[in-house]
Enzyme design. Structure first.
Site, mmCIF file in Angstrom:
data_model
loop_
_atom_site.group_PDB
_atom_site.id
_atom_site.type_symbol
_atom_site.label_atom_id
_atom_site.label_comp_id
_atom_site.label_asym_id
_atom_site.label_seq_id
_atom_site.Cartn_x
_atom_site.Cartn_y
_atom_site.Cartn_z
ATOM 1 N N GLU A 1 -9.209 -24.583 17.262
ATOM 2 C CA GLU A 1 -8.438 -24.682 16.023
ATOM 3 C C GLU A 1 -8.834 -23.549 15.065
ATOM 4 O O GLU A 1 -9.491 -23.765 14.047
ATOM 5 C CB GLU A 1 -8.647 -26.050 15.361
ATOM 6 C CG GLU A 1 -7.586 -26.316 14.294
ATOM 7 C CD GLU A 1 -7.847 -27.599 13.518
ATOM 8 O OE1 GLU A 1 -6.866 -28.264 13.157
ATOM 9 O OE2 GLU A 1 -9.010 -27.929 13.265
ATOM 10 N N GLU B 1 -11.914 -36.831 11.389
ATOM 11 C CA GLU B 1 -12.334 -35.443 11.182
ATOM 12 C C GLU B 1 -12.872 -35.225 9.775
ATOM 13 O O GLU B 1 -12.103 -35.186 8.810
ATOM 14 C CB GLU B 1 -11.172 -34.474 11.429
ATOM 15 C CG GLU B 1 -11.605 -33.023 11.289
ATOM 16 C CD GLU B 1 -10.504 -32.026 11.589
ATOM 17 O OE1 GLU B 1 -10.820 -30.831 11.697
ATOM 18 O OE2 GLU B 1 -9.325 -32.435 11.702
#
Length: 293
Positions: free
Chosen positions: A268, A171
């Site tokens: 998220e 990420e």
């Protein structure tokens, strides 16, 4: 009509009818806490609430830290309700000091040990993906050396994951929220995945982070498409649900869908409004942004 006005569930020949679940075009994944006012604090109740709203995936950054008993309960509930498990964080993230970029063998072994632990968690909760963040830059080393150190660590982690069919997703995180991290842009993640050259090392493309870091979302997604295994969502500014910021999520989702993506898009982000009204606003935002067909 009188019964409907009073909020009584209509019946047909004495049997209650259940509302039809909404059918989303993509697998959006809420997390614990997103609907806790509506569903209550219990994780199982929250999972059932998500399923009742039509969500077919779930992610939980903190899954690895939950008790084994709770992990099993959550896995059983997801299986019963047709919910796919998304990412959980696979290892300790070094936010302020280098670990994988440093090349330190002790820190590498710590990371690999945590990856081995995460294999067992993934098996327990029927997960395929786990999040990996390579940590802080090492300011004492050239970026080329740092990249080589990170690639070597990820190759060794891939050797652990491949036999189990598991995937770590790297990420990149933006400079504003997470200054000083080694991995910040999608082309950099693409380069690393190509160097590792493993089906167990792919990209987690967080749309919120990359809107801040580099913008040009749809072209960048297309450019590194064959290394992307997972998406995460959040509008900017605010990191809340789609429709609350500047990102045209309907067009982004349309592009992802048109390319045949069958994986998970993790929600998220926070809720822009508190309480049950805000939780319904999140659901409505996804319904609106999902109307791209």
């Amino acid at each position: 009509m009188a019964g409907a006005a009073l909020g009584v569930t209509p019946t047909l020949f004495g049997a209650e009818t259940k509302p039809t679940e909404h059918k989303f075009n993509l697998k959006y994944a809420p997390h614990l806490g997103m609907f806790k006012t509506s569903a209550g604090e219990d994780p199982i109740d929250q999972l059932n609430f998500m399923a009742d709203q039509g969500f077919t995936a779930f992610e939980d950054n903190g899954m690895k830290g939950r008790t084994i008993d709770l992990q099993k309960q959550m896995a059983n509930t997801m299986e019963k309700r047709g919910i796919s498990m998304g990412v959980f964080v696979a290892h300790k993230i070094y936010w302020k000091e280098p670990n994988l970029a440093s090349g330190d063998e002790n820190l590498r072994e710590e990371f690999l040990s945590q990856i081995k632990e995460s294999v067992e968690v993934a098996k327990r909760v029927n997960a395929k993906w786990m999040t990996v963040v390579p940590g802080h830059v090492d300011l004492r080393q050239n970026m080329g050396y740092q990249t080589a150190h990170v690639v070597e660590s990820l190759k060794r982690a891939s050797d652990i994951l491949e036999p189990h069919g598991l995937v770590m997703v790297l990420e990149p995180l933006n400079f504003r929220n997470h200054p000083g991290l080694f991995l910040s842009e999608s082309p950099q993640a693409f380069e690393i995945c190509k160097a590792v050259d493993s089906p167990s090392c792919k990209i987690l493309f967080d749309i919120y982070h990359q809107q801040i870091q580099e913008g040009n979302l749809i072209p960048n997604i297309e450019a590194c498409w064959d290394e992307i295994a997972y998406f995460q969502i959040g509008d900017n500014p605010g990191r809340n649900e789609p429709t609350t910021g500047e990102i045209n999520y309907k067009n982004v989702f349309k592009s992802i869908h048109e390319k045949g993506f069958k994986g998970i898009l993790g929600m998220e982000h926070g809720n822009s409004i508190k309480g049950t009204r805000g939780e319904q606003a999140v659901i409505d935002a996804y319904k609106a942004s999902d109307t791209f067909l």
